[in-house]
Design a protein around this motif. Structure first.
Motif, PDB file in Angstrom:
ATOM      1  N   VAL A 108      59.716  43.707  41.161  1.00  0.00           N
ATOM      2  CA  VAL A 108      58.290  43.626  40.890  1.00  0.00           C
ATOM      3  C   VAL A 108      57.707  45.027  40.826  1.00  0.00           C
ATOM      4  CG1 VAL A 108      56.064  42.775  41.709  1.00  0.00           C
ATOM      5  CG2 VAL A 108      58.131  41.397  42.056  1.00  0.00           C
ATOM      6  N   THR A 109      56.948  45.302  39.778  1.00  0.00           N
ATOM      7  CA  THR A 109      56.374  46.637  39.609  1.00  0.00           C
ATOM      8  C   THR A 109      55.056  46.792  40.359  1.00  0.00           C
ATOM      9  OG1 THR A 109      57.396  46.837  37.439  1.00  0.00           O
ATOM     10  CG2 THR A 109      55.579  48.331  37.918  1.00  0.00           C
ATOM     11  N   ASP A 110      54.132  45.843  40.179  1.00  0.00           N
ATOM     12  CA  ASP A 110      52.801  45.942  40.765  1.00  0.00           C
ATOM     13  C   ASP A 110      52.405  44.637  41.446  1.00  0.00           C
ATOM     14  OD1 ASP A 110      52.192  48.591  39.672  1.00  0.00           O
ATOM     15  OD2 ASP A 110      52.037  47.572  37.733  1.00  0.00           O
ATOM     16  N   ILE A 111      51.375  44.729  42.266  1.00  0.00           N
ATOM     17  CA  ILE A 111      50.729  43.557  42.849  1.00  0.00           C
ATOM     18  C   ILE A 111      49.260  43.587  42.440  1.00  0.00           C
ATOM     19  CG2 ILE A 111      50.062  42.355  44.966  1.00  0.00           C
ATOM     20  CD1 ILE A 111      52.460  43.502  46.356  1.00  0.00           C
ATOM     21  N   VAL A 112      48.734  42.431  42.079  1.00  0.00           N
ATOM     22  CA  VAL A 112      47.304  42.285  41.816  1.00  0.00           C
ATOM     23  C   VAL A 112      46.786  41.201  42.748  1.00  0.00           C
ATOM     24  CG1 VAL A 112      45.525  41.688  40.131  1.00  0.00           C
ATOM     25  CG2 VAL A 112      47.560  42.952  39.396  1.00  0.00           C
ATOM     26  N   CYS A 113      45.787  41.533  43.540  1.00  0.00           N
ATOM     27  CA  CYS A 113      45.237  40.593  44.511  1.00  0.00           C
ATOM     28  C   CYS A 113      43.788  40.280  44.155  1.00  0.00           C
ATOM     29  CB  CYS A 113      45.326  41.183  45.922  1.00  0.00           C
ATOM     30  SG  CYS A 113      44.537  40.176  47.193  1.00  0.00           S
ATOM     31  N   TYR A 114      43.494  38.991  44.005  1.00  0.00           N
ATOM     32  CA  TYR A 114      42.124  38.548  43.727  1.00  0.00           C
ATOM     33  C   TYR A 114      41.628  37.633  44.851  1.00  0.00           C
ATOM     34  CZ  TYR A 114      42.706  39.928  38.771  1.00  0.00           C
ATOM     35  OH  TYR A 114      42.908  40.619  37.606  1.00  0.00           O
ATOM     36  N   GLY A 115      40.328  37.743  45.170  1.00  0.00           N
ATOM     37  CA  GLY A 115      39.646  36.751  45.990  1.00  0.00           C
ATOM     38  C   GLY A 115      40.180  36.568  47.390  1.00  0.00           C
ATOM     39  N   ILE A 116      40.536  37.651  48.072  1.00  0.00           N
ATOM     40  CA  ILE A 116      41.126  37.502  49.399  1.00  0.00           C
ATOM     41  C   ILE A 116      40.080  37.234  50.472  1.00  0.00           C
ATOM     42  CG2 ILE A 116      41.067  39.938  50.118  1.00  0.00           C
ATOM     43  CD1 ILE A 116      44.050  39.442  51.041  1.00  0.00           C
ATOM     44  N   GLY A 117      38.825  37.559  50.216  1.00  0.00           N
ATOM     45  CA  GLY A 117      37.769  37.335  51.204  1.00  0.00           C
ATOM     46  C   GLY A 117      37.435  38.598  51.989  1.00  0.00           C
ATOM     47  N   LYS A 118      36.391  38.513  52.806  1.00  0.00           N
ATOM     48  CA  LYS A 118      35.919  39.667  53.571  1.00  0.00           C
ATOM     49  C   LYS A 118      36.819  39.896  54.783  1.00  0.00           C
ATOM     50  CE  LYS A 118      31.680  40.757  54.211  1.00  0.00           C
ATOM     51  NZ  LYS A 118      30.243  40.792  54.574  1.00  0.00           N
ATOM     52  N   LEU A 119      37.505  41.018  54.791  1.00  0.00           N
ATOM     53  CA  LEU A 119      38.420  41.333  55.885  1.00  0.00           C
ATOM     54  C   LEU A 119      37.658  41.534  57.196  1.00  0.00           C
ATOM     55  CD1 LEU A 119      40.705  43.916  54.041  1.00  0.00           C
ATOM     56  CD2 LEU A 119      41.062  41.451  54.290  1.00  0.00           C
ATOM     57  N   GLU A 149      37.743  41.987  45.361  1.00  0.00           N
ATOM     58  CA  GLU A 149      37.040  40.958  46.116  1.00  0.00           C
ATOM     59  C   GLU A 149      35.545  41.284  46.022  1.00  0.00           C
ATOM     60  OE1 GLU A 149      35.172  38.397  47.862  1.00  0.00           O
ATOM     61  OE2 GLU A 149      37.322  37.976  47.858  1.00  0.00           O
ATOM     62  N   PRO A 150      34.759  40.433  45.353  1.00  0.00           N
ATOM     63  CA  PRO A 150      33.347  40.765  45.123  1.00  0.00           C
ATOM     64  C   PRO A 150      32.520  40.859  46.397  1.00  0.00           C
ATOM     65  CG  PRO A 150      33.813  38.489  44.486  1.00  0.00           C
ATOM     66  CD  PRO A 150      35.134  39.142  44.736  1.00  0.00           C
ATOM     67  N   HIS A 151      33.021  40.295  47.495  1.00  0.00           N
ATOM     68  CA  HIS A 151      32.248  40.286  48.733  1.00  0.00           C
ATOM     69  C   HIS A 151      32.683  41.360  49.724  1.00  0.00           C
ATOM     70  CE1 HIS A 151      31.823  36.161  47.108  1.00  0.00           C
ATOM     71  NE2 HIS A 151      30.597  36.274  47.551  1.00  0.00           N
TER      72      HIS A 151
END
Length: 303
Positions: A108-119, A149-151
């Motif tokens: 795997v070359t890259d990771i894309v993470c969407y929508g994980i939430g507010k850490l 993550e928009p939030h």
């Protein structure tokens, strides 16, 4: 009252039904206010990093349940890019000497993470982010780990960057095309985001996509075919050509990996898709008031 992980202990009350943010297939959806009964108090950068590191210590489940399944899928997808010494994906990925039995060879070359939430305010998000960091480490990702993550609060953004991830500076709505084998880390996202990832890579380009997220077969089981086609046509159309392996939901917090799976799209299977299906590729457009996605024209203000 919260336990050591930051999860609140919620007592049942009579006469009231608790409403949570779940999509129509029962999976947790991180909606625009992402406020849940698990929210904890805000924390500063150093405290947040400490909490994430504590989540990383919960490795046993990840090593024995999630990572072996993931490597099994990669071995099938990459046709030998992984050297696998164990004979079954259910076997432990860690031997008695704490050395891995599965050895990555640049899959795997890259990771894309969407929508994980507010850490900073969501323990579920922290656990999932900790697992993301473990995946990056164990798979020896040679490229970048992108995250949106928009939030996110400002502290969230600082921590994410200090831990080696690259912030995506605008809302892509999941419409990112990739040229190399890429892991899309999308636990508990809404259907539109998965739909957008599929659209952006529609065609043989899907062979570069691995999605860790809600089980597509769960959508198929719980949503009528006509409705699924209307709401997420790319999920509906690719289902017959998708390889999926579920993640066992035996973690001590059941909301982390519930109803999740790993999805990949073998090139030899994609080659059997009728050409007419690839030509049906209009860009998906989502309404501002869709509860399952924050669209690019919605302004989010967070502290």
């Amino acid at each position: 009252m919260a336990d050591d992980d930051g999860f609140r202990v919620v007592k049942k009350s009579k006469g009231r039904k608790h409403r949570n943010n779940r999509d129509k297939n029962g999976s947790l959806v991180k909606s625009r206010n992402i406020s849940t009964s698990y929210d904890s108090e805000k924390c500063d950068v150093n405290e947040l990093k400490t909490k994430i590191e504590k989540c990383r210590q919960a490795k046993v489940y990840f090593f024995t349940k999630v990572f072996p399944q993931f490597c099994f899928c990669l071995e099938l997808l990459c046709d030998g890019h992984y050297k696998k010494k164990s004979c079954c994906p259910a076997e432990s990925a860690v031997g008695p000497d704490n050395k891995f039995k599965v050895i990555p060879e640049e899959p795997v070359t890259d990771i894309v993470c969407y929508g994980i939430g507010k850490l900073s305010s969501c323990p579920i998000a922290r656990y999932q982010f900790a697992f993301l960091l473990l995946l990056r480490e164990l798979l020896k990702i040679s490229g970048l780990c992108f995250i949106y993550e928009p939030h996110f609060s400002q502290d969230d953004k600082v921590v994410v960057e200090e831990l080696g991830c690259s912030l995506i500076d605008h809302n892509e709505e999941g419409k990112r095309r990739v040229e190399n084998l890429t892991l899309f880390f999308m636990l508990h996202c809404g259907k539109p985001l998965y739909n957008s990832v599929l659209w952006a890579n529609w065609g043989l380009g899907l062979s570069n996509v691995i999605i860790l997220g809600n089980r597509f077969t769960s959508y198929q089981e719980r949503i009528p075919s006509r409705k699924l086609r209307e709401e997420a046509s790319y999920i509906y159309n690719i289902l017959p050509y998708t390889s999926e392996t579920p993640i066992p939901n035996t973690f001590h917090h059941s909301d982390i990996f519930n109803d999740s799976g790993i999805h990949w799209f073998p090139r030899e299977v994609l080659a059997t898709v009728p050409e007419t299906l690839w030509k049906d590729c209009a860009e998906p457009v989502y309404c501002e008031d869709d509860p399952e996605i924050v669209t690019s024209d919605v302004n989010i203000s967070v502290s």
